[in-house]
Write a protein that holds these residues in place. Sequence first.
Motif, PDB file in Angstrom:
ATOM      1  N   TYR A 540       0.731  -1.033  -0.185  1.00 24.83           N
ATOM      2  CA  TYR A 540      -0.180   0.043  -0.130  1.00 24.83           C
ATOM      3  C   TYR A 540       1.065   0.931  -0.295  1.00 24.83           C
ATOM      4  O   TYR A 540       0.640   2.137  -0.778  1.00 24.83           O
ATOM      5  CB  TYR A 540      -0.807   0.166   1.266  1.00 24.83           C
ATOM      6  N   ARG A 544       0.027   4.296  -2.642  1.00 26.09           N
ATOM      7  CA  ARG A 544      -0.167   5.059  -2.321  1.00 26.09           C
ATOM      8  C   ARG A 544       0.740   6.376  -3.086  1.00 26.09           C
ATOM      9  O   ARG A 544       0.049   7.696  -3.390  1.00 26.09           O
ATOM     10  CB  ARG A 544      -0.836   5.213  -0.862  1.00 26.09           C
ATOM     11  N   ARG A 545       1.589   5.930  -3.337  1.00 30.72           N
ATOM     12  CA  ARG A 545       2.779   7.267  -3.537  1.00 30.72           C
ATOM     13  C   ARG A 545       2.950   6.990  -4.911  1.00 30.72           C
ATOM     14  O   ARG A 545       2.618   8.525  -5.646  1.00 30.72           O
ATOM     15  CB  ARG A 545       4.431   6.608  -3.722  1.00 30.72           C
ATOM     16  N   ASN A 548      -1.970   8.138  -5.965  1.00 28.44           N
ATOM     17  CA  ASN A 548      -2.759   8.808  -4.904  1.00 28.44           C
ATOM     18  C   ASN A 548      -3.481  10.019  -6.228  1.00 28.44           C
ATOM     19  O   ASN A 548      -4.736  10.239  -4.746  1.00 28.44           O
ATOM     20  CB  ASN A 548      -1.578   9.758  -4.096  1.00 28.44           C
ATOM     21  N   LYS A 549      -2.907  10.278  -6.669  1.00 27.58           N
ATOM     22  CA  LYS A 549      -4.146  11.466  -7.563  1.00 27.58           C
ATOM     23  C   LYS A 549      -4.298  10.648  -8.648  1.00 27.58           C
ATOM     24  O   LYS A 549      -5.770  11.264  -8.372  1.00 27.58           O
ATOM     25  CB  LYS A 549      -2.772  12.228  -8.659  1.00 27.58           C
ATOM     26  N   TYR A 551      -6.685   8.023  -7.652  1.00 34.11           N
ATOM     27  CA  TYR A 551      -7.434   7.110  -6.680  1.00 34.11           C
ATOM     28  C   TYR A 551      -7.250   8.372  -5.673  1.00 34.11           C
ATOM     29  O   TYR A 551      -6.376   7.437  -4.337  1.00 34.11           O
ATOM     30  CB  TYR A 551      -7.400   5.741  -6.572  1.00 34.11           C
ATOM     31  N   PRO A 552      -7.956   9.805  -5.201  1.00 39.75           N
ATOM     32  CA  PRO A 552      -7.240   9.729  -4.366  1.00 39.75           C
ATOM     33  C   PRO A 552      -8.443   9.420  -3.356  1.00 39.75           C
ATOM     34  O   PRO A 552      -7.540   9.317  -2.267  1.00 39.75           O
ATOM     35  CB  PRO A 552      -7.815  11.755  -4.478  1.00 39.75           C
ATOM     36  N   PHE A 555      -6.945   6.146  -2.066  1.00 37.50           N
ATOM     37  CA  PHE A 555      -5.379   5.950  -0.739  1.00 37.50           C
ATOM     38  C   PHE A 555      -4.929   7.475   0.155  1.00 37.50           C
ATOM     39  O   PHE A 555      -4.662   7.791   0.435  1.00 37.50           O
ATOM     40  CB  PHE A 555      -4.598   6.232  -1.910  1.00 37.50           C
ATOM     41  N   SER A 556      -7.139   7.114   0.607  1.00 37.54           N
ATOM     42  CA  SER A 556      -6.863   8.068   1.509  1.00 37.54           C
ATOM     43  C   SER A 556      -6.369   8.639   2.805  1.00 37.54           C
ATOM     44  O   SER A 556      -6.043   9.296   3.629  1.00 37.54           O
ATOM     45  CB  SER A 556      -8.438   8.859   0.908  1.00 37.54           C
ATOM     46  N   THR A 557      -5.955   7.023   3.270  1.00 44.05           N
ATOM     47  CA  THR A 557      -6.175   6.989   4.226  1.00 44.05           C
ATOM     48  C   THR A 557      -3.991   6.582   4.234  1.00 44.05           C
ATOM     49  O   THR A 557      -4.011   6.458   3.245  1.00 44.05           O
ATOM     50  CB  THR A 557      -5.976   5.516   4.931  1.00 44.05           C
ATOM     51  N   MET A 558      -4.206   7.159   5.373  1.00 46.39           N
ATOM     52  CA  MET A 558      -2.109   6.291   5.711  1.00 46.39           C
ATOM     53  C   MET A 558      -1.675   5.256   5.192  1.00 46.39           C
ATOM     54  O   MET A 558      -0.546   4.887   4.539  1.00 46.39           O
ATOM     55  CB  MET A 558      -1.150   6.691   6.662  1.00 46.39           C
TER      56      MET A 558
END
Length: 933
Positions: A540, A544-545, A548-549, A551-552, A555-558
């Motif tokens: 993840y 996410r890195r 993230n743009k 699928y905002p 991947f909204s959680t850390m």
Amino acid sequence: MGYKKKLIEVALPLEAINRESAREKSIRHGHPSTLHLWWARRPLAACRAVLFAQLVDDPSSHPDRFPAEEDQKRERERLFKIIEELVKWENINNERILEAARTEILKSTDGNPPSVLDPFCGGGSIPLEAQRLGLKAYASDLNPVAVLITKALIEIPPKFAGMPPVHPGAQRSIRWEGAKGLAEDVRYYGKWMRDEAEKRIGQLYPKVKLPKDKGSGEATVIAWLWARTVKCPNPACGAQMPLVRSFALSTKKGKQAWVESVVDGNKYWFKVRSGQGKPREGTVNRRGTQCICCNTPVPFDHVRTEGKAGRMDQRLMAIVAEGTRGRIYFAPNEEHVEIANSAEPSWRPDAKLQGKVAVNVPLYGLKTFGDLFTPRQLVALTTFSDLVMEAREQALEDAVKTGMRNDDKGINNGGIDAIAYADAMATYLAFAVDKNADYWSTICTWHSGRDLIRNTFARQAIPITWDFAEANPFSDSTGNFLGAVEWIAGVVNATPAISLGAAEQLDATQHIKVFGESVISTDPPYYDNIGYADLSDFFYVWLRRALNKVYPILFSTMLVPKAQELVATPYRFEGSKTSAREFFEDGLKRTFQLIKTKITHGKPMTVYYAFKQAETEGESTTSTGWETMLQSLVTTGYLITGTWPMRTELTNRPVATGTNALASSIVLACRPRPEDAPMTTRRDFINTLKVELPKALKTLQQGNIAPVDLAQSAIGPGMAVFSRYSKVLEADGAPMNIRSALALINQVLDEYLAEQEGEYDADTRWALAWFEQHGVDEGPYGVAETLSKAKNTAVDALVKAGILVSKAGKVRLLRRKELPDDWPACRAERQRGAGRDPAKDQRLTVWEVTQQLIRALVDKGSEEAAADLLKKVGGLGDTARDLAYRLYTICDRKKWAQEALAYNSLVVAWPELVKLAGRGESKRQRQTEMFNL
């Protein structure tokens, strides 16, 4: 009963399904497992078969078309043949076979098949196979990694099906079927990423100079092999001692190579040796480690203390390069060490390891995900992650140039425009980064038997590794970036891409989202077996890195959400197993209750349950997880109509060796129980069970279910009786629990198998009773004689029948290896003492027929010889098969694993033996036709 029974509620060709499910483990190219790692992924063969059987009517549901039992059996066999072809990997995209399956589904659903929903989609196997069968597939999961994997399998490919690639130079004039064009672009932009990365960080991965005896020039490095080090606690030494599991580099015959350590005081260095000789033992064992310089034994406590204090280092042991004739091993190179140490990552994932992944490595100071990588590995991963979005921009620009419209919707909003296409490309390329993260960590090790790198997740955990292998992203061997891209392109290329599907992030305990008429097929988390969220954080952080743009929301959680995850994990409840169990049970019940309000009641729900052999206690199948699953279904108002063992560990070939294994998962078929379901008493439950279960068991045996699977499969029709009542009351008025119900079902199963003894001859009944007490060991003559009178035979008669040895006051059954080789000889020869012809034998026993069949099939490994015997014994062979079921249960209970396998193998091979015997599926003849007692 106000519904039509489906095939899954009556019978399945389990052996064919299990055989292909097990075989799938060796399938790599194009298999969804190579798209992205996921734990406990359901085999595609099993998913495909279950969905088909879940929707297709059993012949017994149509008495107008199939009035007689034989008619129903014939039709069932026809459907079985479709399943047997459907589950084969080579037929996965065979349109003729798939169309035959779709036609049957349409016939059983009045031309209007339902959509399929999997609310715990995980690796996406179930919705993918629903889509392959022409069904609309919908999926959800709390875990964003699972959601993205499933999107990549069922949602993205159909959107761009039939489209040509967009990259420059692509052949757009030819026909691009399915997702082949999409796959071709994955290869193109993956290659662009690799080439661009090499321009930016290629200097961190130097080549090695070849020695004169290996040619000239330079060779590309495959891997750098490092050993972790800590300071020796011996004050007189103080060496930075290496922690090494093994010094072997290659154990292949004729190519042996190893690392040799040269010690000088408290200094040491490594050399590479090959040819004759062998490496020294590693410095680490289960008790601790040993200093390579002073031989001081060092406990793990010291290693852990040094690790936690940040004083654990690493030292290069060897370099592996690509040679023209295989691997070449080099001693450490100081220049290579300096280059590796010069890497300075601009970012590292500093999220802390949690749960099951934090059991081992934090003890040695590796507390964050960033700690699992070397600086050079972090540079590589961040570079490739950043290139994902750059490749997306390239794909977007190229897509627009081809004339693809640009509506600015993007894939996250359901678009199929240029932006959505670029988003799709970014998704698959980010998966390539993830696949490489699995091969680019310090948990990876060198496999000396295969000369390649083992990945991080060789099992469902992150264990500490002492010596580790650092892969080269730019090589052509294991762990290279283009290799990951090719695996992903192969999966995209093989997706059905024939009907729209959708996957979204939802908590199944709170939301079940269906689209029109739907059925549920799902594989919920199994109790505390796998910490999916803890494990998938490893991937993840990189997804996410990179995305993230794109699928905002996803991947909204850390990190991956954990508090709501439906697993019984005590660490989330301050170590309380009770609280963890209650959380799991409550969540499971809420999910099933929600599903009950959403599903189409005319068709059953199917639920996969991960089963482990260790959960068998005594003679009954019980476990906390198993009982929780059944209890949750029953208490939320479900009628359990089928339980099917799905094995993926053993193929159970007729001539296989080893031991039988219980199912690795069980599929349950369930329906909502009527609201006005009555209560009943224990006595009435047992009486109903004794009436209905034998009929179901007979159908299972007619379907040639393997003995190893019979007990688990019997639970289905047994629980169908139990769960049709709102309550089954014990004598004291208390509700009967699941464990008691399972024990009663097992009891009736044993009684059913015992009742089949009535069809056996007297000698076989004696042999069966003796075998249960003594196996093939000796016993007292007196006991044997007493038993023979009870079975209406005599010890002398048993000896003449050729199944018993009687000597010196002791008797024992003949072992199979002692049976006559010339048993099929003609009767005339037998009269001269040469042999016995089973068709003319004056005292032929079912026992001997069974043992001779197994001897030919298993002990000698010849299906043809067994089929020849089967042809000669005629209908008595069917009775011998029934005896094999009974003998299997005895061996299983006695834990005679090897003998149990023999009887299981006979039943499994039966259809093939019948075919080879050329007699078709014969009706059973009465024993009196064969015996001349």
